[in-house]
Each structure stands twice: as C-alpha cells, then as structure tokens.
Design a protein around this motif. Structure first.
Motif, PDB file in Angstrom:
ATOM      1  N   ASN A 163       0.819  -1.212   0.000  1.00 29.39           N
ATOM      2  CA  ASN A 163       0.000   0.000   0.000  1.00 29.39           C
ATOM      3  C   ASN A 163       0.857   1.269   0.000  1.00 29.39           C
ATOM      4  O   ASN A 163       0.355   2.353   0.248  1.00 29.39           O
ATOM      5  N   VAL A 164       2.156   1.126  -0.280  1.00 30.37           N
ATOM      6  CA  VAL A 164       3.050   2.265  -0.414  1.00 30.37           C
ATOM      7  C   VAL A 164       3.575   2.310  -1.848  1.00 30.37           C
ATOM      8  O   VAL A 164       3.557   1.302  -2.548  1.00 30.37           O
ATOM      9  N   LYS A 165       4.043   3.470  -2.282  1.00 32.96           N
ATOM     10  CA  LYS A 165       4.494   3.610  -3.671  1.00 32.96           C
ATOM     11  C   LYS A 165       5.836   2.944  -3.934  1.00 32.96           C
ATOM     12  O   LYS A 165       6.075   2.412  -5.012  1.00 32.96           O
ATOM     13  N   ASN A 166       6.744   2.989  -2.956  1.00 31.43           N
ATOM     14  CA  ASN A 166       8.076   2.406  -3.127  1.00 31.43           C
ATOM     15  C   ASN A 166       8.215   1.240  -2.159  1.00 31.43           C
ATOM     16  O   ASN A 166       7.995   1.398  -0.961  1.00 31.43           O
ATOM     17  N   TYR A 167       8.570   0.071  -2.670  1.00 26.26           N
ATOM     18  CA  TYR A 167       8.710  -1.100  -1.806  1.00 26.26           C
ATOM     19  C   TYR A 167       9.593  -2.149  -2.473  1.00 26.26           C
ATOM     20  O   TYR A 167       9.815  -2.123  -3.675  1.00 26.26           O
ATOM     21  N   THR A 168      10.114  -3.050  -1.658  1.00 23.92           N
ATOM     22  CA  THR A 168      10.876  -4.184  -2.150  1.00 23.92           C
ATOM     23  C   THR A 168      10.037  -5.430  -1.937  1.00 23.92           C
ATOM     24  O   THR A 168       9.531  -5.672  -0.839  1.00 23.92           O
ATOM     25  N   GLU A 169       9.885  -6.215  -3.002  1.00 24.79           N
ATOM     26  CA  GLU A 169       9.087  -7.429  -2.903  1.00 24.79           C
ATOM     27  C   GLU A 169       9.798  -8.445  -2.024  1.00 24.79           C
ATOM     28  O   GLU A 169      11.021  -8.410  -1.858  1.00 24.79           O
ATOM     29  N   GLN A 170       9.005  -9.369  -1.470  1.00 23.83           N
ATOM     30  CA  GLN A 170       9.568 -10.394  -0.588  1.00 23.83           C
ATOM     31  C   GLN A 170      10.656 -11.165  -1.332  1.00 23.83           C
ATOM     32  O   GLN A 170      10.501 -11.541  -2.483  1.00 23.83           O
ATOM     33  N   GLY A 171      11.765 -11.383  -0.687  1.00 25.51           N
ATOM     34  CA  GLY A 171      12.908 -12.041  -1.312  1.00 25.51           C
ATOM     35  C   GLY A 171      13.949 -11.028  -1.778  1.00 25.51           C
ATOM     36  O   GLY A 171      15.091 -11.372  -2.014  1.00 25.51           O
ATOM     37  N   GLY A 172      13.539  -9.781  -1.943  1.00 27.44           N
ATOM     38  CA  GLY A 172      14.470  -8.706  -2.250  1.00 27.44           C
ATOM     39  C   GLY A 172      14.944  -8.609  -3.683  1.00 27.44           C
ATOM     40  O   GLY A 172      15.807  -7.794  -3.991  1.00 27.44           O
ATOM     41  N   GLU A 173      14.400  -9.409  -4.597  1.00 27.36           N
ATOM     42  CA  GLU A 173      14.890  -9.366  -5.974  1.00 27.36           C
ATOM     43  C   GLU A 173      14.324  -8.211  -6.789  1.00 27.36           C
ATOM     44  O   GLU A 173      14.908  -7.811  -7.785  1.00 27.36           O
ATOM     45  N   ILE A 174      13.183  -7.671  -6.393  1.00 23.32           N
ATOM     46  CA  ILE A 174      12.555  -6.588  -7.146  1.00 23.32           C
ATOM     47  C   ILE A 174      12.220  -5.447  -6.197  1.00 23.32           C
ATOM     48  O   ILE A 174      11.582  -5.656  -5.169  1.00 23.32           O
ATOM     49  N   THR A 175      12.662  -4.257  -6.546  1.00 22.37           N
ATOM     50  CA  THR A 175      12.269  -3.048  -5.825  1.00 22.37           C
ATOM     51  C   THR A 175      11.431  -2.214  -6.779  1.00 22.37           C
ATOM     52  O   THR A 175      11.847  -1.934  -7.906  1.00 22.37           O
ATOM     53  N   VAL A 176      10.244  -1.854  -6.341  1.00 20.89           N
ATOM     54  CA  VAL A 176       9.314  -1.079  -7.163  1.00 20.89           C
ATOM     55  C   VAL A 176       9.357   0.375  -6.711  1.00 20.89           C
ATOM     56  O   VAL A 176       9.226   0.665  -5.525  1.00 20.89           O
ATOM     57  N   ILE A 177       9.561   1.262  -7.671  1.00 27.20           N
ATOM     58  CA  ILE A 177       9.542   2.698  -7.392  1.00 27.20           C
ATOM     59  C   ILE A 177       8.292   3.253  -8.056  1.00 27.20           C
ATOM     60  O   ILE A 177       8.248   3.445  -9.266  1.00 27.20           O
ATOM     61  N   GLY A 178       7.262   3.467  -7.270  1.00 27.99           N
ATOM     62  CA  GLY A 178       6.031   4.042  -7.787  1.00 27.99           C
ATOM     63  C   GLY A 178       5.988   5.537  -7.561  1.00 27.99           C
ATOM     64  O   GLY A 178       5.168   6.242  -8.132  1.00 27.99           O
TER      65      GLY A 178
END
Length: 109
Positions: A3-18
């Motif tokens: 529910n936040v714009k910037n986050y790292t998916e579980q496992g740390g392989e993908i970081t999303v910058i919204g």
C-alpha cells in the motif's frame, strides 16, 4: 501488493519505485557490466546527456544504444519542394520519408 508507492518485494529481488527515486549530489548510481537498461529514454533525458559523459558510465553496448538515440533526434534537411507536377511532389515526399526513416524517427516498414 503493497500500500506504499516504493517497496521491495519479498525475497528482495525486485524493488518497485512508484513514487520518485532521488539520488543526492553526493550519491552514485552504479550499473554493473552486462546489466541492461530497459524502457524509454525520453527526449528530456537524452537532451541532458552528452555522448562523452553518458557512455563513460555505460557498457559499450549500452553506450552505442544511447549514442544512437541521441544521434537519431534529427533528420537530414529536406529542401523545399519546387515541384510543379504530382510526380515530382511524390519524389520529394518519398525523399523526406527516407530521411525520417534513416534518422530513426519513423519505422522502416
């Protein structure tokens, strides 16, 4: 899904910058050799770079892609048409299309 714009998916392989990613003046962004950059280089991004500074931090392949993008921003000049008949105008128009395609501003086919 977060529910936040910037986050790292579980496992740390993908970081999303919204939201925004800001790199401070003292910060550094390093792209490892062999890594790829995907997406669209917008005109303002390309305008802010020059081929010398941009390619020094990129791999040779990425530098060539960026140089091609910078070089493709303009097409060769097409002289004003002085056609007096349709066939001459078609020739002039086809020359313009060829120059746009050669500059990468229009798909070849």
């Amino acid at each position: 899904m977060s529910n936040v714009k910037n986050y790292t998916e579980q496992g740390g392989e993908i970081t999303v910058i919204g939201g925004s990613l800001e790199i401070a003046a003292s910060g550094k962004l390093t792209i490892a050799e062999g890594a790829t950059i995907e997406g669209i280089l917008s005109v303002p991004v390309v305008d802010a770079l020059d081929s010398t500074s941009a390619t020094s931090a990129l791999s040779a392949k990425q530098g060539k892609v960026l140089n091609d993008a910078i070089a493709a921003k303009t097409a060769a000049n097409q002289a004003d048409s002085i056609a007096s008949e349709v066939a001459e105008l078609v020739t002039d128009f086809n020359a313009l299309l060829a120059k746009l395609k050669a500059a990468g501003l229009m798909a070849a086919e």
